[in-house]
Enzyme design. Structure first.
Site, PDB file in Angstrom:
ATOM      1  N   TYR A  32      26.201  -5.839  39.675  1.00 31.39           N
ATOM      2  CA  TYR A  32      25.713  -5.151  38.292  1.00 31.39           C
ATOM      3  C   TYR A  32      25.410  -3.468  38.595  1.00 31.39           C
ATOM      4  O   TYR A  32      25.460  -3.226  39.899  1.00 31.39           O
ATOM      5  CB  TYR A  32      24.878  -5.599  37.896  1.00 31.39           C
ATOM      6  CG  TYR A  32      23.433  -5.438  38.639  1.00 31.39           C
ATOM      7  CD1 TYR A  32      22.901  -5.941  39.766  1.00 31.39           C
ATOM      8  CD2 TYR A  32      22.435  -4.521  37.910  1.00 31.39           C
ATOM      9  CE1 TYR A  32      21.978  -6.161  40.520  1.00 31.39           C
ATOM     10  CE2 TYR A  32      21.115  -4.353  38.845  1.00 31.39           C
ATOM     11  CZ  TYR A  32      20.961  -5.072  39.880  1.00 31.39           C
ATOM     12  OH  TYR A  32      19.772  -4.804  40.712  1.00 31.39           O
ATOM     13  N   ARG A  51      30.070   2.863  43.087  1.00 30.08           N
ATOM     14  CA  ARG A  51      29.227   1.917  43.786  1.00 30.08           C
ATOM     15  C   ARG A  51      29.683   0.644  43.081  1.00 30.08           C
ATOM     16  O   ARG A  51      29.696  -0.470  43.782  1.00 30.08           O
ATOM     17  CB  ARG A  51      27.814   2.153  43.738  1.00 30.08           C
ATOM     18  CG  ARG A  51      26.964   1.042  44.617  1.00 30.08           C
ATOM     19  CD  ARG A  51      25.494   1.654  44.676  1.00 30.08           C
ATOM     20  NE  ARG A  51      24.868   1.398  43.135  1.00 30.08           N
ATOM     21  CZ  ARG A  51      24.005   1.835  42.979  1.00 30.08           C
ATOM     22  NH1 ARG A  51      22.939   2.519  44.063  1.00 30.08           N
ATOM     23  NH2 ARG A  51      23.301   1.785  42.005  1.00 30.08           N
ATOM     24  N   ARG A  99      32.843 -26.240  38.511  1.00 33.38           N
ATOM     25  CA  ARG A  99      31.589 -25.638  39.160  1.00 33.38           C
ATOM     26  C   ARG A  99      32.230 -26.214  40.622  1.00 33.38           C
ATOM     27  O   ARG A  99      32.292 -27.393  41.105  1.00 33.38           O
ATOM     28  CB  ARG A  99      30.422 -26.243  39.073  1.00 33.38           C
ATOM     29  CG  ARG A  99      29.496 -25.854  40.017  1.00 33.38           C
ATOM     30  CD  ARG A  99      27.944 -26.381  39.727  1.00 33.38           C
ATOM     31  NE  ARG A  99      26.907 -25.685  40.565  1.00 33.38           N
ATOM     32  CZ  ARG A  99      26.663 -26.064  41.845  1.00 33.38           C
ATOM     33  NH1 ARG A  99      27.494 -27.044  42.258  1.00 33.38           N
ATOM     34  NH2 ARG A  99      25.929 -25.653  42.376  1.00 33.38           N
ATOM     35  N   HIS A 101      32.062 -24.507  44.793  1.00 30.59           N
ATOM     36  CA  HIS A 101      31.554 -23.318  45.644  1.00 30.59           C
ATOM     37  C   HIS A 101      32.746 -22.316  45.870  1.00 30.59           C
ATOM     38  O   HIS A 101      32.562 -20.953  45.722  1.00 30.59           O
ATOM     39  CB  HIS A 101      30.984 -23.553  46.832  1.00 30.59           C
ATOM     40  CG  HIS A 101      29.637 -24.133  46.545  1.00 30.59           C
ATOM     41  ND1 HIS A 101      29.240 -25.234  45.904  1.00 30.59           N
ATOM     42  CD2 HIS A 101      28.508 -23.572  46.905  1.00 30.59           C
ATOM     43  CE1 HIS A 101      28.031 -25.354  45.929  1.00 30.59           C
ATOM     44  NE2 HIS A 101      27.493 -24.394  46.299  1.00 30.59           N
ATOM     45  N   LYS A 145      24.926  -4.569  45.309  1.00 34.14           N
ATOM     46  CA  LYS A 145      24.178  -4.604  44.104  1.00 34.14           C
ATOM     47  C   LYS A 145      24.423  -6.017  43.464  1.00 34.14           C
ATOM     48  O   LYS A 145      25.106  -6.169  42.338  1.00 34.14           O
ATOM     49  CB  LYS A 145      24.275  -3.398  43.318  1.00 34.14           C
ATOM     50  CG  LYS A 145      22.984  -3.114  42.592  1.00 34.14           C
ATOM     51  CD  LYS A 145      22.822  -1.661  42.091  1.00 34.14           C
ATOM     52  CE  LYS A 145      21.797  -1.491  41.075  1.00 34.14           C
ATOM     53  NZ  LYS A 145      20.297  -1.268  41.794  1.00 34.14           N
ATOM     54  N   GLU A 177      12.930  -1.003  51.894  1.00 37.35           N
ATOM     55  CA  GLU A 177      13.224  -0.322  50.622  1.00 37.35           C
ATOM     56  C   GLU A 177      12.048  -1.098  49.693  1.00 37.35           C
ATOM     57  O   GLU A 177      11.235  -1.941  50.012  1.00 37.35           O
ATOM     58  CB  GLU A 177      14.635  -0.580  49.957  1.00 37.35           C
ATOM     59  CG  GLU A 177      15.175  -1.881  49.907  1.00 37.35           C
ATOM     60  CD  GLU A 177      16.363  -1.913  49.142  1.00 37.35           C
ATOM     61  OE1 GLU A 177      16.975  -0.886  48.578  1.00 37.35           O
ATOM     62  OE2 GLU A 177      17.268  -2.608  49.281  1.00 37.35           O
ATOM     63  N   LEU A 201      19.831  -1.056  49.800  1.00 43.85           N
ATOM     64  CA  LEU A 201      20.957  -0.529  48.862  1.00 43.85           C
ATOM     65  C   LEU A 201      20.973   0.868  48.793  1.00 43.85           C
ATOM     66  O   LEU A 201      19.943   1.712  48.676  1.00 43.85           O
ATOM     67  CB  LEU A 201      20.233  -1.317  47.229  1.00 43.85           C
ATOM     68  CG  LEU A 201      21.319  -1.305  46.018  1.00 43.85           C
ATOM     69  CD1 LEU A 201      21.564   0.286  45.532  1.00 43.85           C
ATOM     70  CD2 LEU A 201      22.699  -1.879  46.498  1.00 43.85           C
TER      71      LEU A 201
HETATM   72  C1  LIG Z   1      19.410  -0.378  42.317  1.00 39.15           C
HETATM   73  C2  LIG Z   1      18.361  -0.526  43.493  1.00 39.15           C
HETATM   74  C3  LIG Z   1      17.992   0.560  43.958  1.00 39.15           C
HETATM   75  C4  LIG Z   1      17.967   1.783  43.486  1.00 39.15           C
HETATM   76  O1  LIG Z   1      19.074   2.314  43.230  1.00 39.15           O
HETATM   77  P1  LIG Z   1      19.369   3.516  42.260  1.00 39.15           P
HETATM   78  O2  LIG Z   1      21.044   3.846  42.402  1.00 39.15           O
HETATM   79  O3  LIG Z   1      18.825   4.806  42.547  1.00 39.15           O
HETATM   80  O4  LIG Z   1      18.958   3.047  41.058  1.00 39.15           O
HETATM   81  C5  LIG Z   1      17.121   0.340  45.204  1.00 39.15           C
HETATM   82  N1  LIG Z   1      16.993  -0.876  45.865  1.00 39.15           N
HETATM   83  C6  LIG Z   1      17.877  -2.018  45.198  1.00 39.15           C
HETATM   84  C7  LIG Z   1      17.365  -3.283  45.858  1.00 39.15           C
HETATM   85  C8  LIG Z   1      18.429  -1.886  43.968  1.00 39.15           C
HETATM   86  O5  LIG Z   1      19.062  -2.928  43.412  1.00 39.15           O
END
Ligand SMILES: *Cc1c(COP(=O)(O)O)cnc(C)c1O
Length: 282
Positions: A32, A51, A99, A101, A145, A177, A201
């Site tokens: 996403y 991204r 369903r 895997h 993501k 993070e 991320l």
């Molecule tokens: C989306 C996200 C971020 C921040 O990313 P941006 O592109 O700045 O919104 C940081 N860490 C995680 C785990 C995320 O999912």
């Protein structure tokens, strides 16, 4: 009436049908993006779209549109919903299939996009927020993501239950993070943040901030720091598409610096706001 994007069709929400066997629903098998909209314009749309395609490629989902077509779909979605200040949420899953895997051979991916109105969190940005250390139990591909957010959700809930704004995740001693944000400490004028590897991320806001640091002559070291070092920072902040540059003034009850948003943090907030060209202060 909200307009929803379903694959390349714009529909009304009540027309949306998602299969019980959509792999996003059953496996979290998808990725996403969240794109910010300021005064009707998508901010860093190209970076978010790049991204989105990169995340899809990492899990071997082929997005059946060119980036240009996809960009236009996002643009039209914002336009149709008349979003002024808000965001686009868009996800793609590996599709719906019986369903099992392993990947289905016959299922086209399913894309959903929608918008909502969101204001800038100006009061929090001025006051700063509080964070809490929580062990990072996520998988080893945090650079994707992914829709699989259980590790993030559990961390955020633990922080929330304890009354904190965000979880500051760490693997052992090393700060990685936040649950949905990137983390930064500032010591003796140098901004420290975890390098973009498989453990974090790669935030778009992060890259905007690092560019702003360069423009402002603020030194950056993309080097991981420890929990102990975090507590000894002069300033601390987090970033994300919706939180922008958000000062962290306290971690687990210990004040950072003098317990107010730091000088360089405020400078970066101001530079960020100027970049948005909104004519308002951070
Ligand atoms: C989306 C996200 C971020 C921040 O990313 P941006 O592109 O700045 O919104 C940081 N860490 C995680 C785990 C995320 O999912």
């Amino acid at each position: 009436m909200d307009v929803i994007l379903h694959n390349d069709q714009f529909i009304r929400e009540e027309e949306l049908v998602i299969s019980k066997e959509d792999r996003g629903y059953q496996f979290g098998d998808g990725i996403y993006e969240v794109i910010r909209v300021y005064e009707g314009n998508m901010f860093t749309a190209k970076e978010h779209i790049d991204r989105f395609y990169a995340s899809a490629e990492k899990i071997k989902i082929v997005i059946p549109y060119t980036k240009d077509v996809f960009h236009k779909l996002m643009y039209d979605l914002v336009e149709k919903n008349e979003i002024n200040n808000g965001q686009v949420y868009v996800q793609i899953t590996r599709g719906a299939s019986i369903r099992q895997h392993h990947f289905p051979i016959d299922a086209p991916p399913v894309l959903i996009g929608y918008t909502k109105t969101v204001e800038r969190p100006v009061e929090l940005m001025e006051a700063g927020v509080r964070g809490t250390f929580i062990e990072d139990i996520r998988w080893l591909r945090c650079d994707i993501k992914s829709l699989n957010l259980l590790g993030n959700v559990l961390a955020k809930q633990e922080a929330y239950d304890k009354g904190f704004y965000e979880a500051i995740l760490h693997r052992g001693e090393v700060v990685t993070e936040g649950s949905s944000t990137n983390m930064y400490g500032i010591k003796d004028g140098v901004v420290f943040t975890h390098p973009t590897d498989n453990l974090i991320l790669p935030g778009i806001t992060r890259s905007v901030i690092l560019d702003l640091c360069q423009e402002a002559g603020i030194q950056v070291q993309e080097t991981a720091f420890t929990k102990t070092q975090a507590l000894e920072m002069d300033e601390f902040f987090l970033s994300s598409t919706t939180a922008e540059v958000m000062p962290i003034i306290e971690i687990d009850g210990q004040t950072i610096g003098d317990g107010t948003p730091g000088v360089l943090t405020k400078k970066l907030q101001k530079a960020f706001a100027e970049k948005l060209n909104l004519g308002v202060k951070a």
